[in-house]
Scaffold this motif. Structure first.
Motif, PDB file in Angstrom:
ATOM      1  N   UNK A 176      36.334  46.132  47.507  1.00 49.55           N
ATOM      2  CA  UNK A 176      37.515  45.174  47.189  1.00 49.55           C
ATOM      3  C   UNK A 176      37.567  45.035  45.579  1.00 49.55           C
ATOM      4  N   UNK A 177      38.380  43.962  45.498  1.00 48.91           N
ATOM      5  CA  UNK A 177      39.068  43.883  44.036  1.00 48.91           C
ATOM      6  C   UNK A 177      37.738  43.619  43.021  1.00 48.91           C
ATOM      7  N   UNK A 213      42.480  48.072  36.290  1.00 43.79           N
ATOM      8  CA  UNK A 213      41.565  48.011  37.484  1.00 43.79           C
ATOM      9  C   UNK A 213      42.230  47.143  38.379  1.00 43.79           C
ATOM     10  N   UNK A 214      42.830  47.796  39.456  1.00 41.97           N
ATOM     11  CA  UNK A 214      43.378  46.963  40.575  1.00 41.97           C
ATOM     12  C   UNK A 214      44.247  45.809  40.020  1.00 41.97           C
ATOM     13  N   UNK A 215      45.175  46.157  38.929  1.00 41.04           N
ATOM     14  CA  UNK A 215      45.921  45.045  38.524  1.00 41.04           C
ATOM     15  C   UNK A 215      47.352  44.955  38.670  1.00 41.04           C
ATOM     16  N   UNK A 244      43.229  52.411  38.661  1.00 47.13           N
ATOM     17  CA  UNK A 244      42.256  52.458  39.598  1.00 47.13           C
ATOM     18  C   UNK A 244      42.371  51.445  40.583  1.00 47.13           C
ATOM     19  N   UNK A 245      42.790  52.021  41.823  1.00 43.67           N
ATOM     20  CA  UNK A 245      42.914  50.903  43.036  1.00 43.67           C
ATOM     21  C   UNK A 245      41.797  50.613  43.755  1.00 43.67           C
ATOM     22  N   UNK A 246      41.454  49.490  44.173  1.00 45.36           N
ATOM     23  CA  UNK A 246      40.375  48.907  44.987  1.00 45.36           C
ATOM     24  C   UNK A 246      40.957  48.899  46.421  1.00 45.36           C
TER      25      UNK A 246
END
Length: 147
Positions: free
Chosen positions: A128-129, A11-13, A97-99
């Motif tokens: 956002x993140x 997740x957005x990592x 999963x990109x934020x």
């Protein structure tokens, strides 16, 4: 091998390779800031926290709630190289999963890599993140859909 692990979800990592640290892959200005901030904060042990609005939290109640729980992050979580004994995912499905609203500059290259790589399933959330704070229901639904 663990039979209960079916897939890996990022997740957005940041997704470093073997021998790389997050600091190694950070833009030069961010790297310099983290090193300086850690030295000034507690002689290099940790990085002082960023307020939650930096990570895209915009609701005043959520900002107050999150900020009251934030603590410094250990510096080695950025500086210590990742050591992998197997390939990423160990042959399990990889999901990123990109934020994207707003994207964090230091994380965007990892999202772009996942998006362009056939070994990853790429998804986006327009937040956002800290998606778990800003859109918890949508995030939970997305995660549930990945069964």
């Amino acid at each position: 091998m663990n039979k209960r692990l079916f897939k890996l979800i990022f997740l957005d990592a940041m997704s470093m390779q073997d021998g790389q640290s997050a600091l190694d892959l950070s833009p030069d200005d961010i790297k310099a800031y983290f090193i300086k901030a850690a030295k000034e904060h507690d002689k290099g042990l940790s990085i002082p926290f960023f307020n939650s609005d930096f990570f895209g939290v915009t609701n005043a109640h959520n900002i107050k709630w999150a900020n009251s729980r934030l603590t410094a992050q250990p510096f080695k979580t950025f500086a210590q190289p990742l050591r992998l004994k197997h390939i990423y995912g160990n042959h399990k499905p990889l999901i990123y999963i990109a934020c994207t609203g707003p994207e964090l500059r230091a994380i965007k290259p990892f999202a772009n890599h996942a998006k362009a790589n056939k070994n990853w399933k790429y998804l986006e959330l327009n937040t956002g993140h800290d998606a778990m704070i800003t859109i918890p229901v949508e995030l939970a639904e997305m995660l549930q859909s990945l069964k």
